[in-house]
Scaffold this active site. Structure first.
Site, PDB file in Angstrom:
ATOM      1  N   GLY A   1      -7.313  80.400   5.615  1.00  0.00           N
ATOM      2  CA  GLY A   1      -6.741  81.359   4.666  1.00  0.00           C
ATOM      3  C   GLY A   1      -6.384  80.649   3.384  1.00  0.00           C
ATOM      4  O   GLY A   1      -6.970  79.622   3.039  1.00  0.00           O
ATOM      5  N   SER A   2      -5.413  81.196   2.679  1.00  0.00           N
ATOM      6  CA  SER A   2      -5.071  80.658   1.360  1.00  0.00           C
ATOM      7  C   SER A   2      -4.233  79.377   1.472  1.00  0.00           C
ATOM      8  O   SER A   2      -3.566  79.139   2.490  1.00  0.00           O
ATOM      9  CB  SER A   2      -4.293  81.708   0.577  1.00  0.00           C
TER      10      SER A   2
ATOM     11  N   ALA B   1      -1.523  78.829  -0.154  1.00  0.00           N
ATOM     12  CA  ALA B   1      -0.100  79.199  -0.110  1.00  0.00           C
ATOM     13  C   ALA B   1       0.343  79.471   1.328  1.00  0.00           C
ATOM     14  O   ALA B   1       1.404  78.988   1.758  1.00  0.00           O
ATOM     15  CB  ALA B   1       0.134  80.432  -0.986  1.00  0.00           C
ATOM     16  N   THR B   2      -0.466  80.217   2.082  1.00  0.00           N
ATOM     17  CA  THR B   2      -0.089  80.483   3.477  1.00  0.00           C
ATOM     18  C   THR B   2      -0.167  79.200   4.298  1.00  0.00           C
ATOM     19  O   THR B   2       0.670  78.963   5.175  1.00  0.00           O
ATOM     20  CB  THR B   2      -0.976  81.595   4.076  1.00  0.00           C
TER      21      THR B   2
ATOM     22  N   CYS C   1     -15.013  81.129   1.340  1.00  0.00           N
ATOM     23  CA  CYS C   1     -14.191  79.960   0.997  1.00  0.00           C
ATOM     24  C   CYS C   1     -15.030  78.904   0.296  1.00  0.00           C
ATOM     25  O   CYS C   1     -14.646  78.396  -0.751  1.00  0.00           O
ATOM     26  CB  CYS C   1     -13.548  79.395   2.248  1.00  0.00           C
TER      27      CYS C   1
ATOM     28  N   GLU D   1      -9.315  80.426  -8.366  1.00  0.00           N
ATOM     29  CA  GLU D   1     -10.332  80.893  -7.417  1.00  0.00           C
ATOM     30  C   GLU D   1     -10.491  82.412  -7.557  1.00  0.00           C
ATOM     31  O   GLU D   1      -9.561  83.167  -7.285  1.00  0.00           O
ATOM     32  CB  GLU D   1      -9.890  80.548  -5.991  1.00  0.00           C
TER      33      GLU D   1
ATOM     34  N   GLU E   1      -7.968  75.183   7.111  1.00  0.00           N
ATOM     35  CA  GLU E   1      -9.114  75.417   6.225  1.00  0.00           C
ATOM     36  C   GLU E   1      -8.614  76.364   5.144  1.00  0.00           C
ATOM     37  O   GLU E   1      -8.466  77.561   5.384  1.00  0.00           O
ATOM     38  CB  GLU E   1     -10.276  76.059   6.993  1.00  0.00           C
TER      39      GLU E   1
ATOM     40  N   LYS F   1      -4.610  85.910  15.798  1.00  0.00           N
ATOM     41  CA  LYS F   1      -3.907  86.816  14.884  1.00  0.00           C
ATOM     42  C   LYS F   1      -4.866  87.116  13.719  1.00  0.00           C
ATOM     43  O   LYS F   1      -5.066  86.295  12.826  1.00  0.00           O
ATOM     44  CB  LYS F   1      -2.652  86.097  14.421  1.00  0.00           C
TER      45      LYS F   1
END
Ligand code: NDP
Length: 482
Positions: free
Chosen positions: A234-235, A237-238, A290, A388, A256, A183
């Site tokens: 990704g972040s 939060a996700t 990242c 960040e 990660e 995805k």
């Protein structure tokens, strides 16, 4: 609207494909526009999938998984090597598409570099062995540790290094006998769909597929009862949302997540000698990385000289449209990220930070270009340090005492990478051991290697990628004992 059929191979054996040929197999005239962040032009249109498309994709790869796992390991190795050949045969078109969609220049550590890394990771993953381990063999008991495929792996990725991160997720998964649904980020679906299409030129049907779409597609993959493992980059939060949505099915996760990497410069450095390494540590991919250096702590003895050397290096690095060969820095990939960088630089200015370079974007100019920005004399509590930025703006904090620098480096709740800069290897090693980060580099920052495990500490996530540890992460350990 139909989902793109990335299982239709591109015939790369005849000749190197063009971007238009790559796009032909993955775009849908009725789909969503994907914009070039340097110009605002439409790069292509892609059909966004639904939860039902995820279900269909999972069903297909689930059905194909037992046969893929049953193949000889040597077959999977051979297919990954041929996949690397296919990426190399299409490299220039993939790099151009990546540059137009993501914004990163063709040159420098950017688009061509990223496509090259895809081939390198495929080859390294093919060459990595995960042998059966004999854990006890004492005459009475014999116990062996085997690693079996997990089953179906979901791979959810971000927009900064879309192709390379996809390969990081899928190459070990395929090597271990899993099948995969990818995805991509809604911002960079074309690069990933094109890559998957090229890989499917050599892979058997339904071993690898992709569903483009927004967060709801990722959410369905995270909650799907027939997905056994999720690889997510990704972040934070996700990542937290994925932990929650995967709880009911007790999915295995590799996360990660975001970082805010600190670099500590000791007083014994030669400022001119370290400046270029510091620059690329912070500004690789125009800061959208990242594990980029995002907070620089410099000892007072060398502070002014390091700042001056960094300004000199930064001024010599051209920023502009990625397809122009001379550029090494590009735009922010999307306007939301541009707005974050602009807000944080304004916070730095308001907080008394001294703008050494940049900080003066032209709002009327086309594209999401934010100039290379260096901010000195900034307080460690300032938002540009504490949050960040994920863009081309580096805060440089002065310190007097190493303990103070360590406390500042460790005070945040993330810990992906960190670095120590010194001409004294022993001093640097001693300091590295005190830093709360998954990787500590010495006299460099952010370099990754297909055989060196990579993963985060604290809210930067958990699980390791790359090398033998990366293979274990997409497998289920099984003990056989007699
Ligand atoms: P996001 O977390 O916003 O998105 C990452 C992916 O997750 C996208 O494909 C996104 O889809 C998808 N997604 C969104 N919501 C959900 C959900 N509820 N369930 C499952 N998937 C979902 O990150 P960004 O793409 O904005 O990337 C930037 C961030 O990623 C930065 O914070 C950066 O530090 C971090 N990052 C970390 C790396 C690491 O290795 N640790 C490497 C690269 C980036 P969609 O985009 O379509 O909404």
């Amino acid at each position: 609207m139909t989902t793109p059929d990335v299982t239709t191979p591109v015939d790369t054996t005849q000749q190197t494909p063009t971007v238009q040929q790559l796009l032909a197999g993955i775009t849908d005239p009725a789909g969503r526009e994907v914009l070039d962040p340097a110009t605002g032009e439409v790069v292509g249109r892609v059909a966004f999938g639904s939860a039902e498309d995820v279900d269909r994709a999972v069903e297909r790869v689930r059905a194909a998984q037992p046969a893929w796992a049953a193949r000889a390991d040597a077959d999977r190795i051979e297919l990954l090597q041929r996949a690397a050949d296919a990426v190399e045969a299409s490299a220039e078109a993939l790099a151009e598409l990546l540059s137009r969609e993501q914004g990163k220049p063709l040159n420098g550590p950017n688009a061509r570099f990223e496509v090259g890394a895809c081939a390198a990771w495929l080859r390294a993953t093919a060459a990595t062995e995960l042998p059966v381990e004999t854990v006890v063999d004492d005459g009475e008991t014999h116990a062996e540790l085997h690693y079996r495929p997990v089953g179906v792996v979901g791979a959810i990725g971000p927009w900064n290094w879309p192709m390379m991160i996809t390969i990081w997720q899928i190459a070990p998964a395929l090597r271990m006998g899993n099948t995969v649904v990818v995805k991509p980020s809604e911002y960079t679906p074309l690069s990933v769909l094109a890559l998957v299409q090229v890989l499917n030129d050599v892979l058997p049907a339904d071993v690898l597929t992709a569903v483009a779409g927004s967060g709801d597609v990722g959410a369905r993959l995270s909650a799907h009862p027939d997905v056994d493992k999720l690889m997510f980059t990704g972040s934070t939060a996700t990542g937290q949302a994925i932990i929650k949505s995967s709880a009911d099915t007790v999915k295995r996760l590799t996360l990660e997540l975001g970082g805010n990497d600190a670099g500590i410069v000791l007083p014994d450095v030669d400022p001119k000698a370290v400046a270029e390494g510091l620059f690329w540590g912070a500004f690789i991919n125009t800061g959208q990385t990242c594990a980029a250096l995002k907070r620089l702590y410099v000892h007072a003895d060398v502070y002014d000289d390091v700042c001056a050397a960094l300004v000199e290096v930064a001024q010599a690095m051209p920023m502009g449209r990625g397809l122009d060969e001379q550029n090494v820095l590009g735009p922010l990939q999307n306007r939301a990220q541009y707005d974050i960088v602009a807000r944080l630089v304004e916070a730095a200015r308001d907080g008394g930070g001294k703008i050494l370079l940049g900080g003066d974007p032209d709002p009327s100019a086309p594209g999401n270009f934010y100039p290379t920005t260096l901010v000195a004399d900034i307080d460690d509590e300032n938002p540009l340090v504490a949050e960040e930025q994920f863009g081309p703006a580096l805060p440089i904090v002065r310190y007097d005492d190493v303990d103070q620098a360590v406390a500042m480096a460790n005070r945040l709740d993330v810990g992906l990478g960190a670095s120590v800069w010194s001409s004294d290897r022993e001093a640097a090693l001693a300091l590295a051991a005190r830093l709360e980060a998954g990787t500590v580099w010495i006299n460099k920052h952010g370099g990754v290697h297909p055989m060196i495990p990579f993963g985060g500490h604290k809210k930067s996530g958990y699980g390791l990628e790359f090398g033998v540890e990366g293979l274990k992460a997409v497998a289920v350990p099984q003990v056989i004992s007699y």
